[in-house]
Design an enzyme around this catalytic site. Sequence first.
Site, PDB file in Angstrom:
ATOM      1  CG  ASP A 266     -19.815 -12.254 -15.235  1.00  0.00           C
ATOM      2  OD1 ASP A 266     -18.861 -12.483 -14.503  1.00  0.00           O
ATOM      3  OD2 ASP A 266     -19.847 -11.300 -16.041  1.00  0.00           O
TER       4      ASP A 266
HETATM    5  C1  GLC Z   1     -17.153  -9.504 -16.964  1.00  0.00           C
HETATM    6  C2  GLC Z   1     -16.875  -9.745 -15.486  1.00  0.00           C
HETATM    7  C3  GLC Z   1     -17.848  -9.046 -14.569  1.00  0.00           C
HETATM    8  C4  GLC Z   1     -18.306  -7.742 -15.208  1.00  0.00           C
HETATM    9  C5  GLC Z   1     -19.109  -8.102 -16.461  1.00  0.00           C
HETATM   10  C6  GLC Z   1     -19.569  -6.859 -17.235  1.00  0.00           C
HETATM   11  O1  GLC Z   1     -16.987 -10.702 -17.666  1.00  0.00           O
HETATM   12  O2  GLC Z   1     -16.784 -11.094 -15.067  1.00  0.00           O
HETATM   13  O3  GLC Z   1     -17.165  -8.837 -13.325  1.00  0.00           O
HETATM   14  O4  GLC Z   1     -19.123  -7.023 -14.296  1.00  0.00           O
HETATM   15  O5  GLC Z   1     -18.388  -8.959 -17.330  1.00  0.00           O
HETATM   16  O6  GLC Z   1     -18.474  -6.203 -17.789  1.00  0.00           O
END
Ligand code: GLC
Length: 720
Positions: A266
Site C-alpha cells: 500500500d
Molecule cells: C491508499 C489506500 C489504498 C489505495 C492506495 C493508492 O493509502 O490505502 O487503498 O489503493 O493508497 O491510492
Amino acid sequence: MTSRIDALMAQMTIEEKVGQLNVTADMVRPFVPDINPVANEQNAGQVLELIRQGKVGALFNGKGRQGAVALQRVAVEESRLGIPLILAADVIHGMGTVFPIPLGETATFEPDLARRTARATAVEATAAAIHWTFAPAIDVTRDQRWSRGAEGTGEDTLLACRFGAARVQGFQGDDLRREDALLATAKHYVAYGACLAGLDYNTVDIAPQTLQDVHLPPFKAAVDAGVGSIMTAFNDINGVPVSANKPLLTDLLRGAWRFDGVTISDYTSEMELVAHGYAEDMQDAVLKAFMAGLDLSLQSGLYLQHLPSLVRDGRVPMWRLDQAVRRMLELKERTGLLDNPYRSLEMDDVSDACLARHEELARESARRSIVMLKNAGDVLPLARTGQRIALIGPFARDRDNIEGCWTLFGDADRYVSLEEGLRDALGDITQLEIVDGCGMEDAIDGGLALAVQAAQRADVVILAVGEPQRYSGEAQSRIEIVLPAVQQQLADAVAAAGTPVVALVRNGRALALQGGVRDADAVLITWFLGSQTGHAIADVLFGDYSPSGRLPVSFPHASGQQPYYYNHPRTGRPELPEMKEFKTRWREIPHEALYPFGHGLGYGKVDYGPTQVDSAVLRRGESVRVSARVRNLGQRSVEEVVQLYIHDRVASRVRPVRELKGFDKITLAGGESLDVAFLLNESMLEFTGVDGIRRAEGGTFDVWIAPSCTTGEATQVTLD
Ligand code: GLC
C-alpha cells in the site's frame, strides 16, 4: 525455448529490473485530488526522466488517453528496452458513472449485480486509459468505528468471498488481453479491518484461527477468481507488519495458494516498517519487505534507491529480484501490453448509449442497495399526489455527498440529488417543501424553527440526514458512530412536530441510530448510492421498487458496543429472557444489535415455514438438503433474501451463535409460495481448531433458513 520475457530479462541491468518494481504517482496527467499523504513527491519532469531511464514499471492515479499515449511513447521509444508502462488507479466503485459504495452494494446480497457494475466500471476506466484498478477492497469489518468499511463488504466472511470474487471477475472480464479488461487488486491483505479499536492503521492482535477463518478466505476467493494483484495492508499482525510478513506473503500466497500475480505495497507501507519499529532504516525496510515477498513498491521510491546495492552486495539474491521482475513482466504480457503497449490507450469514448445503460445499471444497483429497517403503519410507499411532503435535512439538496469516500473520477454533472429525484418522481412539485434545517455539521440560524414549521404544515416528512462522505474512507475512524449533533437535534425537533417521519440515512458504516431517527415511522438506509441517488431513493419512496436490501453490517444500539458482529460466540453467561443479572450484557443495553445482520423489509409480508432437512444425519463426503417454504402473504411481488445459517452446538473451540453459509435472492409474486433449498455439506461446517488445522468436527448443528441472523426456527443436523 527462450521466452520473450527470458530474452528481455537477459538484457536488463539491475537498475532496469528494479525499475519494473517501482510504481509511482502519475504527475504527467491531471492528478486526482489528494487522497494520500505527500510522500516522495516528484514533478512531471522527474517522472518522465525516470521513465526514460527504465525506472518505472507502473504509474497510478492519472487518467486520460492523450496523456497516456504520450507517457507510453516515452517508455516504449525513449527507454533502452522499451518496456511499456501499466497504468493503475483507485477505481473502486465507478468511473464517470458512480455506483453505490461497495458496502452499500453488498446490501443487495446479489454478487452478480456487483460483477455487472464492476464490468461497467472497467469499460469506462479502460476507455480513460487505465489498465489496473486498486480494487476490490475485501476487508472484513467488525468494528464500525473503522472508517474503511465503506469500501468493503461488511462483517461477514461469506459475503466478502462472494462479492470480492464477483468484483474481480467483473473488473477483469473473461480475457485480460481485451482492451476493456481492467486488472484487479485484492486489498488490503490482510485483516486491515481488524485494527484495534477500529482505529485506522492500528495494530491487529488476532488469533491465528480468526485470521484463518474470518479474514483470509476472501483473499483466497479472489485468488481463485484469478485476481492479478494483491495489495498489502498498513497494519502489523501480532507484531509483524504485513508488508514484511513472509508467512503471509510467500508461504501462504505462493506456497499454499499458488498465487501467480504480483504483490504491491500500500502507499509507502514498506517505508513505514521504520515507523513501526520493525526496520532499522530505509534500506533495512526494503530488505525485509522484498525478502518477505513484497514484489512492488507503491510511491516510496525505496526499491529504486536500495535494491540495486542490496543485490550487488548479495544481501538480496538475484533469483529473488528476477522472480519479482518476471511476475511484473508476466502481468504485462497477460494484459496484452507486451504485444500492444497502446492497448486501451486509443479507444473511442464510451458511447452515450453505453453511458445511458450504465446510468440505468447505477439506478438498479442503487435502489437494490437500499435497506428498509422499519415501516410502521405502512407509511411507505408514499403517494405521488394528494399529500404535502416536507423534505427536511442537509442531504435534501446536497450534491457533494453523493459518491462516497473513494470516488476519484466521478462525472458530477450526471449526479442526481435527492431533491432532483423527488421532483422528477412527483411531477406536481407544489406539494413539496424543502428546508435544510441545518448544515452537515453546523446549525443554521432559525433553521430548526423553519424545519418544524414545515413539518407541521406537511402530511409526511422525509428527513434526509446522515454522515458527510468524508466521515468514512482512509484515516477517518470515529469514536462515536452517530449522526453529527446538529442533525440529531434537527431530527428530534422534527419528530416532536408529530407529523409522520420517513428517515433517509446516508452512511458509510453502521450507525447507532438515536432519538428522532431511530423512532421515525420508517427508516431507509441509503449508504452513498452514487450517480443515481435521487432516482433510486424516489423509486423506493413512491413504491416503484419494493426495497430488497439486507444489512451486511449489524446496526448497534450504541457506539460503545463496538466491535459488535452477529457471528460472535455465546459466552458462558448468555443473557436469558428471564435472567439478566450476571449475564453478558451492558448495564444500559443487551448484547445484541438494534437491527441485526441480514435484516431488511420490503413492501410485502413474507412468511417462512419451518426449516426442514432430508436427513437428520450428514455423512462425511455427502450433503443434506435443507429447505423451507417461503410465502408472500401480500399481493404485490417482492424480493426476499433467504439466508442459510448454522450453529455448531459443541466444538473444540467455542463457535459463533450463527454463521451465514448460503443466501439467495428470490422473487415472489403476490400470494406465491416457493420451496427454497440449500445443500449443506461438511466443508461448510469446518473451522480452524486449536491445532491450526481446519476441519469439521462431528456433533449436532442447528440449521436455519431465515430472513436474518436472529430469526427463524432451527432444525438439527448431526455430522457423524
Ligand atoms: C491508499 C489506500 C489504498 C489505495 C492506495 C493508492 O493509502 O490505502 O487503498 O489503493 O493508497 O491510492
